[in-house]
Design an enzyme around this catalytic site. Structure first.
Site, mmCIF file in Angstrom:
data_model
loop_
_atom_site.group_PDB
_atom_site.id
_atom_site.type_symbol
_atom_site.label_atom_id
_atom_site.label_comp_id
_atom_site.label_asym_id
_atom_site.label_seq_id
_atom_site.Cartn_x
_atom_site.Cartn_y
_atom_site.Cartn_z
ATOM 1 N N ASP A 191 -19.099 -34.022 -13.392
ATOM 2 C CA ASP A 191 -17.929 -33.317 -12.859
ATOM 3 C C ASP A 191 -16.818 -34.326 -12.589
ATOM 4 O O ASP A 191 -17.021 -35.310 -11.877
ATOM 5 C CB ASP A 191 -18.300 -32.573 -11.572
ATOM 6 C CG ASP A 191 -17.275 -31.501 -11.225
ATOM 7 O OD1 ASP A 191 -16.060 -31.779 -11.304
ATOM 8 O OD2 ASP A 191 -17.686 -30.390 -10.858
ATOM 9 N N SER B 18 -13.227 -26.661 -11.634
ATOM 10 C CA SER B 18 -14.589 -26.661 -12.189
ATOM 11 C C SER B 18 -15.120 -25.259 -12.464
ATOM 12 O O SER B 18 -16.051 -25.099 -13.254
ATOM 13 C CB SER B 18 -15.543 -27.375 -11.226
ATOM 14 O OG SER B 18 -15.164 -28.714 -11.078
ATOM 15 N N ASP C 77 -22.139 -24.156 -5.926
ATOM 16 C CA ASP C 77 -20.857 -24.747 -6.324
ATOM 17 C C ASP C 77 -20.559 -24.332 -7.772
ATOM 18 O O ASP C 77 -21.454 -23.937 -8.525
ATOM 19 C CB ASP C 77 -20.929 -26.270 -6.176
ATOM 20 C CG ASP C 77 -19.547 -26.919 -6.066
ATOM 21 O OD1 ASP C 77 -18.525 -26.196 -6.025
ATOM 22 O OD2 ASP C 77 -19.488 -28.160 -6.008
ATOM 23 N N THR D 295 -19.950 -25.430 -10.837
ATOM 24 C CA THR D 295 -20.587 -25.833 -12.098
ATOM 25 C C THR D 295 -21.973 -25.202 -12.288
ATOM 26 O O THR D 295 -22.242 -24.612 -13.340
ATOM 27 C CB THR D 295 -20.653 -27.367 -12.198
ATOM 28 O OG1 THR D 295 -19.380 -27.897 -11.850
ATOM 29 C CG2 THR D 295 -21.050 -27.822 -13.573
ATOM 30 N N ARG E 197 -14.769 -18.579 -6.536
ATOM 31 C CA ARG E 197 -15.910 -19.496 -6.470
ATOM 32 C C ARG E 197 -16.499 -19.657 -5.072
ATOM 33 O O ARG E 197 -17.638 -20.061 -4.919
ATOM 34 C CB ARG E 197 -15.503 -20.864 -7.034
ATOM 35 C CG ARG E 197 -14.327 -21.481 -6.300
ATOM 36 C CD ARG E 197 -13.854 -22.779 -6.946
ATOM 37 N NE ARG E 197 -14.803 -23.869 -6.740
ATOM 38 C CZ ARG E 197 -14.667 -25.089 -7.263
ATOM 39 N NH1 ARG E 197 -13.624 -25.359 -8.037
ATOM 40 N NH2 ARG E 197 -15.548 -26.024 -7.013
ATOM 41 N N GLU F 25 -26.059 -31.386 -13.825
ATOM 42 C CA GLU F 25 -24.736 -31.849 -13.394
ATOM 43 C C GLU F 25 -24.820 -32.993 -12.378
ATOM 44 O O GLU F 25 -25.552 -32.886 -11.395
ATOM 45 C CB GLU F 25 -23.957 -30.706 -12.732
ATOM 46 C CG GLU F 25 -22.557 -31.146 -12.297
ATOM 47 C CD GLU F 25 -21.901 -30.286 -11.222
ATOM 48 O OE1 GLU F 25 -22.610 -29.567 -10.491
ATOM 49 O OE2 GLU F 25 -20.669 -30.358 -11.109
ATOM 50 N N ASP G 145 -16.673 -36.133 -9.118
ATOM 51 C CA ASP G 145 -15.464 -35.381 -8.745
ATOM 52 C C ASP G 145 -15.196 -35.443 -7.246
ATOM 53 O O ASP G 145 -14.076 -35.728 -6.811
ATOM 54 C CB ASP G 145 -15.644 -33.935 -9.188
ATOM 55 C CG ASP G 145 -14.598 -33.015 -8.605
ATOM 56 O OD1 ASP G 145 -13.496 -32.947 -9.167
ATOM 57 O OD2 ASP G 145 -14.886 -32.362 -7.572
ATOM 58 N N LYS G 146 -16.202 -35.174 -6.468
ATOM 59 C CA LYS G 146 -15.970 -35.061 -5.012
ATOM 60 C C LYS G 146 -15.518 -36.406 -4.434
ATOM 61 O O LYS G 146 -14.670 -36.460 -3.540
ATOM 62 C CB LYS G 146 -17.225 -34.534 -4.319
ATOM 63 C CG LYS G 146 -17.571 -33.101 -4.772
ATOM 64 C CD LYS G 146 -18.815 -32.559 -4.122
ATOM 65 C CE LYS G 146 -19.355 -31.329 -4.868
ATOM 66 N NZ LYS G 146 -18.348 -30.277 -5.115
ATOM 67 N N HIS H 216 -11.892 -37.136 -5.501
ATOM 68 C CA HIS H 216 -10.981 -36.432 -4.586
ATOM 69 C C HIS H 216 -10.781 -37.241 -3.310
ATOM 70 O O HIS H 216 -9.707 -37.248 -2.719
ATOM 71 C CB HIS H 216 -11.559 -35.065 -4.181
ATOM 72 C CG HIS H 216 -11.400 -33.994 -5.198
ATOM 73 N ND1 HIS H 216 -10.179 -33.569 -5.669
ATOM 74 C CD2 HIS H 216 -12.324 -33.211 -5.826
ATOM 75 C CE1 HIS H 216 -10.349 -32.583 -6.552
ATOM 76 N NE2 HIS H 216 -11.641 -32.362 -6.674
ATOM 77 N N ASP I 272 -16.162 -31.766 -17.069
ATOM 78 C CA ASP I 272 -15.454 -30.485 -17.022
ATOM 79 C C ASP I 272 -13.934 -30.670 -17.047
ATOM 80 O O ASP I 272 -13.216 -29.860 -17.591
ATOM 81 C CB ASP I 272 -15.912 -29.636 -15.827
ATOM 82 C CG ASP I 272 -15.889 -30.378 -14.509
ATOM 83 O OD1 ASP I 272 -15.581 -31.585 -14.482
ATOM 84 O OD2 ASP I 272 -16.186 -29.739 -13.481
ATOM 85 N N HIS I 273 -13.477 -31.774 -16.458
ATOM 86 C CA HIS I 273 -12.031 -32.055 -16.440
ATOM 87 C C HIS I 273 -11.851 -33.519 -16.091
ATOM 88 O O HIS I 273 -12.781 -34.179 -15.626
ATOM 89 C CB HIS I 273 -11.309 -31.158 -15.418
ATOM 90 C CG HIS I 273 -11.924 -31.230 -14.048
ATOM 91 N ND1 HIS I 273 -11.784 -32.326 -13.219
ATOM 92 C CD2 HIS I 273 -12.719 -30.360 -13.375
ATOM 93 C CE1 HIS I 273 -12.439 -32.115 -12.098
ATOM 94 N NE2 HIS I 273 -13.034 -30.935 -12.152
ATOM 95 N N HIS J 274 -7.295 -33.178 -9.652
ATOM 96 C CA HIS J 274 -7.762 -33.207 -11.039
ATOM 97 C C HIS J 274 -6.577 -33.574 -11.924
ATOM 98 O O HIS J 274 -5.431 -33.327 -11.569
ATOM 99 C CB HIS J 274 -8.269 -31.829 -11.478
ATOM 100 C CG HIS J 274 -9.440 -31.357 -10.699
ATOM 101 N ND1 HIS J 274 -9.940 -30.076 -10.824
ATOM 102 C CD2 HIS J 274 -10.226 -31.976 -9.778
ATOM 103 C CE1 HIS J 274 -10.978 -29.940 -10.015
ATOM 104 N NE2 HIS J 274 -11.170 -31.075 -9.367
HETATM 105 MG MG MG Z 1 -19.311 -29.313 -10.150
HETATM 106 ZN ZN ZN Z 2 -12.724 -31.317 -8.069
#
Ligand code: MG
Ligand code: ZN
Length: 490
Positions: free
Chosen positions: A86, A137, A188, A190, A201, A359, A364-365, A368, A406-407, A448
């Site tokens: 992620d 995501s 979450d 994903t 989500r 995953e 990602d987290k 951020h 994912d991004h 992102h």
């Molecule tokens: Mg995710």
């Molecule tokens: Zn994110």
């Protein structure tokens, strides 16, 4: 970890760098040169070294024509393993490689897949259908899970709210064993995209669903919250965090008034919440599906935080330290290994194959959060999970492995101090690297980003990830590869 490899690389140079590569590339067949193992080639791309000598930084030391030809293995896959990082853009991979392996180094998982491409991952606006260049995501997961682009926050529904069948649900319908593994809360986005269909989500359990997704709530005749739909979809195996939501009580339906954990047990799930439970698991199938939730929320990460600050580039170079709480939960490697073992040995999996999504969620987290070490450790977890998948696929020969993100995300390797937040670390090379986080004034709000991301494949069907593809192509590639194997083996 890093100090060990730093010392080793400094002391032994290129020989040390290439050793683990050779072991992975040859696997059990230590006597066969990997380039001759035509059945299932992996690439090895560590720099020959020393990198400051003519040709020393080369990653390719012989012609690749036969290797790439051998990597194209038809398109019928008995098993599919999809591994998602992620927020793992090219920048995040490079940051982690520089730190953990050195600039000329090589990830034995991520970097070993022979066929690679790039994918576009934009989402679409809910009202207009126009592209949204910086997706979340939920929309991106929906894209590969269903083949349909949708709006940010949507979980496997199109922009009109219509549920889209997921590749996991399709695989199950087609007789395969199925699994879903993540280091995040299992609700979450994903992991949720494979097992549920909700308009927002955040609708993890009955409480949030009544408030935010009333059209999905059980009491209103909907499919229910993400957690309730997970129980209905009933994958053979689910590993992750997110046990807190399972203390919520169902508001309607056959299990109204009971907690979701009690509902899971009543419906035959093996419900477990600790590491020892994972180790002792013997089976995962439709009679005894597994729901392993190893933390109340997201699972702890591998490295203690190193959060970028204003002026962080001017501080002495730091080294990432272990995060003690991560030892309390299974690693992504352990969860992935167990998942592959149980799914491939189950009666259904052995006969008809399996679909597994894995995953590493907190790249990602931590991006951020502008947490450089946090992000690096979770990229390492991703690489280890890929190594597990490739080990299996290499022996099995009928398994498609796809590795992608994912991004894209915020972190950037820069030369020195920036107007924003940055941090300096000492890498496996013994050199220093500065990483900047510039999409928010404060750590915690990093955004992102919209650059295309890498996609890599191994095994039957992997030719379909080469070149420029869209995220939605993955759905069709996975679906069609599984269908082709089923047709040929009916
Ligand atoms: Mg995710
Ligand atoms: Zn994110």
């Amino acid at each position: 970890m890093s100090s060990h490899s730093t010392l080793r690389n400094l002391a032994l140079g290129a020989a040390a760098l290439s050793l683990p590569v050779a072991l992975v590339a040859t696997g059990a067949d230590a006597h066969n040169h990997p380039r001759r193992a035509s059945a299932s080639p992996l690439i090895e791309r560590a720099a020959a070294g020393p990198v400051d000598q003519h040709g020393g930084a080369r990653r390719i030391t012989r012609d690749q024509t036969q290797l790439i030809a051998d990597a194209v293995k038809g398109s019928a896959a008995k098993n599919v393993i999809l591994v998602i990082g992620d927020g793992m853009g090219d920048s995040e991979i490079t940051v982690a490689r520089n730190y953990l392996k050195g600039a000329g180094g090589f990830f034995p998982g991520i970097d070993a897949l022979p066929l690679t491409g790039q994918l576009t991952h934009y989402s679409v606006e809910r009202e207009t259908g126009l592209p949204d260049y910086t997706p979340d995501s939920a929309a991106t997961g929906t894209a590969w899970a269903t083949g349909t682009k949708t709006y940010d926050n949507a979980v496997s529904v199109d922009r009109n709210g219509t549920p889209q069948q997921t590749v996991l649900q399709l695989a199950k319908k087609g007789g395969r064993a199925t699994g879903n593994v993540s280091t995040s809360e299992i609700q979450d986005a994903t992991p949720a995209v494979q097992v549920s269909h909700v308009s927002l989500r955040r609708c993890y359990g009955p409480v949030a669903t009544t408030a935010s997704c009333p059209e999905n709530a059980k009491e209103n005749g909907g499919l229910g919250s993400i957690s309730e739909q997970l129980l209905d979809t009933r994958p053979d195996l689910t590993f992750g965090g997110g046990s807190a939501t399972f203390t919520e009580v169902a508001k309607a339906g056959q299990w109204a008034g009971q907690t979701l954990a009690d509902q899971a047990r009543a419906r035959g799930f093996q419900y477990l919440t600790d590491k020892a439970g994972l180790a002792s698991l013997k089976r995962a199938d439709q009679d005894k599906p597994v729901l392993g939730l190893f933390s109340p929320g997201n699972m702890p990460v591998r490295f203690a935080p190193l959060v970028a600050t204003r002026g962080g580039a001017d501080l002495p170079a730091a080294t990432c330290q272990p995060e003690p709480t991560s030892a309390q939960v299974p690693s992504l490697r352990e969860m992935t290994g167990k998942a592959i073992e149980l799914l491939s040995k189950s009666r259904t999996g052995k006969k008809n194959g399996f679909f597994l999504q894995v995953e590493s969620a907190s790249i990602d987290k931590k991006d951020h959060a502008a947490d450089l070490c946090g992000q690096i450790g979770e990229t390492q977890q991703l690489d280890e999970a890929v190594t597990k998948a490739l080990e299996f696929a290499r022996a099995d020969k009928n398994t498609l492995v796809i590795v992608t993100a994912d991004h894209a995300h915020t972190s950037q390797i820069v030369d020195g101090a920036t107007p924003g937040l940055d941090a300096r670390v000492r890498t496996a090379d013994g050199a220093e690297m500065v990483v900047a986080y510039g999409t928010s004034a404060t750590a915690g709000g990093m955004q992102h980003t919209g650059s295309q991301v890498r996609v890599a494949g191994y095994g039957p069907g992997a030719a379909n990830v080469v070149g420029l593809i869209d995220q939605t192509d993955l759905f069709f590639t996975m679906r069609d590869s599984m269908a082709a194997w089923t047709r040929a083996n009916r």
